[in-house]
Design an enzyme around this catalytic site. Structure first.
Site, mmCIF file in Angstrom:
data_model
loop_
_atom_site.group_PDB
_atom_site.id
_atom_site.type_symbol
_atom_site.label_atom_id
_atom_site.label_comp_id
_atom_site.label_asym_id
_atom_site.label_seq_id
_atom_site.Cartn_x
_atom_site.Cartn_y
_atom_site.Cartn_z
ATOM 1 N N ASP A 116 0.801 -1.218 0.000
ATOM 2 C CA ASP A 116 0.000 0.000 0.000
ATOM 3 C C ASP A 116 0.837 1.274 0.000
ATOM 4 O OD1 ASP A 116 -2.057 -1.805 0.290
ATOM 5 O OD2 ASP A 116 -3.054 -0.677 1.876
ATOM 6 N N HIS A 167 -6.140 3.281 -4.019
ATOM 7 C CA HIS A 167 -6.017 3.516 -2.568
ATOM 8 C C HIS A 167 -6.301 4.980 -2.248
ATOM 9 C CE1 HIS A 167 -5.035 2.314 1.436
ATOM 10 N NE2 HIS A 167 -3.808 2.795 1.478
ATOM 11 N N HIS A 171 -4.718 9.459 0.186
ATOM 12 C CA HIS A 171 -4.753 8.675 1.419
ATOM 13 C C HIS A 171 -5.616 9.335 2.484
ATOM 14 C CE1 HIS A 171 -3.407 5.867 4.531
ATOM 15 N NE2 HIS A 171 -3.045 5.109 3.517
ATOM 16 N N HIS A 263 3.426 -2.263 3.290
ATOM 17 C CA HIS A 263 3.527 -0.915 2.734
ATOM 18 C C HIS A 263 4.876 -0.700 2.042
ATOM 19 C CE1 HIS A 263 0.416 -0.678 5.835
ATOM 20 N NE2 HIS A 263 -0.070 0.340 5.171
HETATM 21 ZN ZN ZN Z 1 -2.605 3.101 3.108
#
Ligand code: ZN
Length: 297
Positions: A116, A167, A171, A263
Site C-alpha cells: 500500500d 487507494h 490517502h 507498505h
Molecule cells: Zn494506506
C-alpha cells in the site's frame, strides 16, 4: 456541622479511591506502550521527506461515527498513540458490520501479498526486484498523487505482472465520511492518474485508507466497478517495528486464502523491504502466492 464533616469525610474517601484508580491506570497505561517507547528510543520512523501515511489509526469507530477530520489524520507512523496500537486491523477481528462487505481473503487457497501507499522511488523498485527473484505476483494499492508523480513505477508494476488497487487520491482516511460525490471524485481522479500511466491495466480493487470503511465508500467503489479489499494479516509494518518483527508476524499469521497488508511507501519502509526478503523463501514454499485477480467475483 455533622453533615458537613461527613460530606468532607466522604469526599476524602472518594479522593483516595480516585487517586488509587488513577495510579492503576497509569501503571496499566505504561504497560501498554512499550512499542511506542521503543520507537522513540530508536527513532526508526524519523524521516523528514516524502509523504507519510498510516493505514490504520484514525478511526475509532469506523461504523458510522466520525472518523476524524483531515487534521486528525496522522502524518507519521509515530503519531499513532498507544490507544491506536493494537487495533490495526486485522480483519480477523473485524466484524462484518465494520467492513461493509470488504474482502478479507482471496476466496481461494492462495495467499495474496498487497503493498500500500506507493509507489515510492525508494522502496517500490526494491519490492519489485525481490518479488521478481521469487517469481511472485502481488497487488499494489497505489495512492493517486503518487501514481501521478511516478508513472514509470506504475508501468513497472504492471510490466512485472502485478495487479493494481485504488487507494484514494491522497490517502484520505476520513474519505468514507464525505459526500458520495466527493468520494466518487476522489476515486475517479485516482483511477485517471493510474490510467494515464497504464491505459489498459484493469483497476478492479479499492482499499480504503486506514481500513476505515463506511457504507458510502463501499457503495461508490462498487458503483465504479471496483471491489472493496481489506486484509487478514497485518504486521503493522507502517509502525516500522523492524524487519524481524514484520517477518515473524507475517509467517505466523499467514494462512490459506489470506491477504497480507504491507507498505512500500508512506515512511521509512526499508524494514518491509528487508522483511520481504526474509519471508518470501518460506512463504513461496508454504503457499501459492497470487496477485489478486482482475476479475473478482
Ligand atoms: Zn494506506
Amino acid at each position: 456541622m455533622t453533615r458537613v464533616s461527613s460530606t468532607a469525610r466522604a469526599a476524602g474517601i472518594v479522593t483516595v479511591v480516585v487517586a488509587a484508580l488513577l495510579g492503576s491506570a497509569y501503571v496499566l497505561g505504561r504497560s501498554l506502550v512499550p512499542d511506542q517507547a521503543q520507537q522513540h528510543a530508536t527513532g526508526v520512523t524519523t524521516e523528514g521527506d516524502g509523504p507519510h501515511y498510516a493505514d490504520q489509526p484514525a478511526e475509532k469507530s469506523p461504523a458510522g461515527a466520525p472518523a476524524g477530520t483531515p487534521t486528525d489524520i496522522p502524518t507519521t507512523g509515530q503519531s499513532a498513540g498507544p490507544t491506536e496500537a493494537g487495533q490495526d486491523g486485522s480483519g480477523r477481528d473485524a466484524g462484518g458490520d465494520k467492513l461493509f462487505g470488504a474482502h478479507t481473503g482471496t476466496g481461494s487457497a492462495r495467499l495474496a501479498l498487497t503493498f500500500d501507499d506507493g509507489p515510492d522511488p525508494r522502496y517500490t523498485p526494491q519490492v519489485l526486484t525481490t518479488l521478481r527473484e521469487y517469481g511472485v505476483k502481488a497487488t499494489f494499492c497505489v495512492v493517486g498523487e503518487n501514481a501521478q508523480n511516478h508513472p514509470d513505477l506504475i508501468q513497472a508494476i504492471v510490466a512485472d505482472g502485478h495487479t493494481l488497487c485504488n487507494h484514494s487520491w491522497q490517502h484520505d482516511i476520513a474519505l468514507g465520511n464525505r459526500s458520495a460525490d466527493k468520494i466518487r471524485a476522489d476515486l475517479v481522479r485516482t483511477n485517471e492518474a493510474i490510467r494515464a500511466a497504464v491505459p489498459d491495466a484493469p483497476i478492479v480493487w479499492y482499499r480504503q485508507p486506514g481500513g476505515a470503511w463506511t457504507y458510502p465508500v463501499v457503495s461508490v467503489c462498487t458503483g465504479l466497478g471496483m471491489t472493496p479489499l481489506h486484509w487478514s494479516v497485518d504486521p503493522s509494518d507502517w509502525q516500522a517495528p523492524g524487519a524481524s518483527k514484520i517477518a515473524t508476524t507475517v509467517l505466523a499469521q499467514a494462512e490459506p486464502g489470506g491477504v497480507v497488508l504491507m507498505h512500500d511507501a508512506g515512511g521509512d519502509r526499508q524494514g518491509t523491504v528487508d522483511a520481504l526478503r526474509r519471508i518470501l523463501p518460506e512463504l513461496s514454499t508454504r503457499y501459492e502466492l497470487e496477485a489478486l485477480p482482475t476479475d473478482p467475483t
